[in-house]
Design a protein around this motif. Structure first.
Motif, PDB file in Angstrom:
ATOM      1  N   PHE A 136      33.381  13.189  -4.657  1.00 12.76           N
ATOM      2  CA  PHE A 136      34.555  12.492  -5.186  1.00 12.76           C
ATOM      3  C   PHE A 136      34.975  11.330  -4.291  1.00 12.76           C
ATOM      4  CE2 PHE A 136      35.357  16.348  -7.818  1.00 12.76           C
ATOM      5  CZ  PHE A 136      35.627  15.719  -9.022  1.00 12.76           C
ATOM      6  N   ASP A 137      34.845  11.485  -2.986  1.00  6.98           N
ATOM      7  CA  ASP A 137      35.297  10.438  -2.072  1.00  6.98           C
ATOM      8  C   ASP A 137      34.559   9.123  -2.305  1.00  6.98           C
ATOM      9  OD1 ASP A 137      37.072  12.181  -0.920  1.00  6.98           O
ATOM     10  OD2 ASP A 137      35.748  12.711   0.747  1.00  6.98           O
ATOM     11  N   GLN A 138      33.303   9.213  -2.730  1.00  6.26           N
ATOM     12  CA  GLN A 138      32.499   8.020  -2.970  1.00  6.26           C
ATOM     13  C   GLN A 138      32.495   7.599  -4.437  1.00  6.26           C
ATOM     14  OE1 GLN A 138      31.225   6.368  -0.347  1.00  6.26           O
ATOM     15  NE2 GLN A 138      32.190   7.970   0.900  1.00  6.26           N
ATOM     16  N   ALA A 139      33.219   8.330  -5.279  1.00 12.74           N
ATOM     17  CA  ALA A 139      33.193   8.078  -6.723  1.00 12.74           C
ATOM     18  C   ALA A 139      34.107   6.921  -7.097  1.00 12.74           C
ATOM     19  CB  ALA A 139      33.602   9.345  -7.467  1.00 12.74           C
ATOM     20  N   MET A 140      34.041   6.538  -8.363  1.00 10.00           N
ATOM     21  CA  MET A 140      34.897   5.489  -8.902  1.00 10.00           C
ATOM     22  C   MET A 140      36.352   5.951  -8.886  1.00 10.00           C
ATOM     23  SD  MET A 140      34.140   5.987 -13.012  1.00 10.00           S
ATOM     24  CE  MET A 140      35.215   4.652 -13.508  1.00 10.00           C
TER      25      MET A 140
END
Length: 603
Positions: A78-82
């Motif tokens: 999630f941290d790297q998600a949109m």
């Protein structure tokens, strides 16, 4: 409709809860999001749901996990998600998601709000379309179905002081057993479309209240207050300070306190004088404040009466869409107010909020602005009348709509359905809904947008006859003569047969027109054609016995995937009297002038 897994404690509740005026901790703005069309974050490769396991794997997206070692396989982050903004639909936030229907996972990290050990905390969602599976710190809270109604979970014992992970799986796939069902004429906006908040309340708190002017002649008000956590005997005080009212009652063992009092000097709420009074409800540990209007709505034969006086509804239908800036679902009070101000510029005193419960900003602003409201559930066209689960879903949405907005003076009509074909299963379905609506609220009118047909022996006689008309207070119907039904000349010939001693309301009429598209009045898609249809239709409606108003279709052009004609529709239903940017078409001026004449006649 709230659902729970059998292995999940029932911390969720469908009971109404007044949150709008409370101080809350917002979880709005940026959320992280993962698009998951194959639902890999929810099902294993055998299509078994991860959240049904006693120990869900860390690879399930709702676990919001990070690899514990260099060898652990975690296929999401999630941290790297949109990012997506909440409230908001996903369709207009990312071009790749414009037509998307499926699952998107949302994740929000937050610290718990300050609270006392005895306080309770509720997680409140304004709405999410359509199904929302909600997880807090890797544990499932529950499921809600229905894209336009609020829902909540009590979460106090599941909160961490720091770094809570709230994950919501939102799925907007259309379903045959859904409400609405597969086929609609509006955009299926997906996402967490309304605000998410945490409400901190004491152990015993004011959950809900009801207040209504019960007798116009005696100016008698009936009110009740519902406490949550009460054991009976708690002192409840209800005040209307500007009217000198201060009443005290003791709660029953079920937490209910009832009140009855007179307000001989109260100014009654109306579109010309939308007077609101401060309401205060207090217990030993809690206080809830709100603003309420006092009024009555009734029928007498073919008359519609507001505060005992004849009323003509100068209306317009409205979708909960604001695309003037490229957006979709209404995101905030400012956008809601702009829609209502556009309606006011037509000299309207009434809005039909179609075809689902709109956000709470709309009805509260209607209270302030003096606009009467028709509020509707999405029992639309042909749904699964024989499925008991579909009925329970529809009833849950009806209960949530009434529960949230029962104290709004502006709301005068609860609507059960739109353009539903007559059949025995449909009649049974809607009869049950009507009975439930009347049990929940006897202080408002009940209606539904019905359909017409023609007499076999005279094709110029339009007939409105439907078993549903016997159950409602206002005989309402949609008609599109001159657009889907014949030519413009047909409008001038039609006569109406409506065999009910009830007020008649025309809930839809209209024609598509591209704003700025001009030609001979006989050419469809032009502003001239739409304006001519309005002139002829309004003259025709004035000839209907018992006619008490109309809400033409519609205020502004709105998105619909059914509307694909290039260069004219381009994914928009063009029946708005305004463009999607708010630019008036010629029909807007025709309607405004008609409403001004009607207002002058009423003075």
């Amino acid at each position: 409709m709230l659902l729970w897994s059998a292995c999940v404690p029932a911390f969720a509740t469908e009971a109404p809860m007044q949150v709008y005026t409370r101080a809350t901790h917002t979880l709005d703005r940026e959320w992280k999001a993962i698009v998951d069309p194959y639902e890999n974050g929810y099902y294993d490769y055998r299509y078994q749901p991860f959240d049904q396991r006693a120990e869900p794997p860390r690879g399930a997206y709702f676990m919001d996990a990070k690899p514990a070692s260099p060898t652990e396989l975690i296929e999401y982050d999630f941290d790297q998600a949109m990012s997506l903004q909440v409230p908001g639909d996903w369709n207009t936030q990312d071009p790749k998601l414009y037509y998307y229907e499926g699952t998107v996972w949302y994740r929000k990290r937050f610290d718990a709000p300050a609270r006392r050990p005895s306080d309770r905390v509720f997680l409140e969602f304004g709405a999410a379309n359509y199904r929302a599976d909600v997880y807090l710190n890797g544990r499932k809270l529950g499921v809600h179905e229905g894209g336009f109604t609020p829902f909540r979970f009590e979460v106090g014992d599941r909160l961490q002081d720091r770094d809570n992970s709230l994950v919501v799986k939102v799925d907007n796939k259309r379903r045959a057993d859904g409400v609405p069902t597969l086929n609609t004429d509006w955009w299926n906006y997906g996402g967490i479309t309304r605000s998410v908040e945490l409400a901190v309340v004491p152990a015993v708190f004011v959950r809900d209240y009801r207040i209504a002017l019960e007798s116009l002649e005696d100016r008698e008000v009936a009110a009740s207050v519902q406490l949550d956590g009460a054991r009976g005997g708690e002192k409840v005080t209800l005040s209307l300070p500007e009217l000198g009212i201060r009443e005290t009652a003791a709660a029953t063992a079920e937490g209910r306190a009832d009140f009855r009092f007179r307000v001989p000097d109260a100014q009654l709420w109306s579109p010309t004088d939308p007077r609101l009074y401060r309401l205060e409800i207090a217990t030993t540990d809690d206080t809830l404040a709100d603003r309420v209007g006092l009024r009555t709505i009734a029928t007498r034969g073919k008359q519609l009466l507001l505060n005992g006086e004849p009323l003509f509804l100068r209306g317009i239908s409205v979708h909960e869409e604001y695309s003037a800036d490229g957006g979709g679902r209404v995101r905030n009070a400012e956008e809601a107010k702009q829609l209502l101000l556009w309606a006011r510029q037509l000299d309207a005193n009434f809005v039909r909020l179609a075809h689902y419960p709109h956000n709470e900003h709309m009805v509260r602003l209607a209270d302030e602005l003096g606009l009467l409201v028709w509020s509707e559930i999405p029992v639309y066209w042909t749904i699964d009348w024989n499925d008991e689960g579909t009925y329970r879903n529809a009833q849950a949405q009806l209960e949530a709509m009434i529960g949230r907005d029962i104290n709004r003076a502006s709301v005068v009509v609860w609507s059960l359905a739109n353009e539903t074909p007559v059949s025995e299963p449909r009649n049974r379905f809607l009869s049950r809904l009507a009975a439930r609506a009347r049990a929940l609220d006897g202080s408002r009118l009940l209606s539904a947008a019905m359909e017409k047909h023609y007499r076999e022996d005279d094709p110029d006689v339009a007939v409105v006859e439907d078993p549903l008309a016997e159950l409602v207070d206002l005989v309402s119907f949609n008609q599109y003569i001159g657009w889907y039904d014949g030519s413009l000349d047909k409008i001038d010939r039609v006569r109406w047969q409506i065999p009910y001693d009830k007020p008649v309301f025309v809930s839809e009429f209209g024609a598509d027109a591209g704003q700025g598209l001009h030609a001979d009045p006989g050419a469809i898609w032009t502003e001239e054609y739409q304006a001519d249809l309005y002139r002829r239709t309004l003259a025709m409606l004035d000839r209907i016995d018992g006619y008490v108003g109309t809400s033409p279709w519609i205020l502004a052009d709105f998105r619909s995937p059914r509307r694909v004609l290039p260069g004219v529709q381009d994914d928009y239903n063009r029946k708005g009297v305004l463009s999607e940017k708010g630019v008036p078409k010629q029909a807007a001026l025709v309607l405004r002038d008609y409403y001004r004449r009607k207002a002058d006649e009423a003075r």
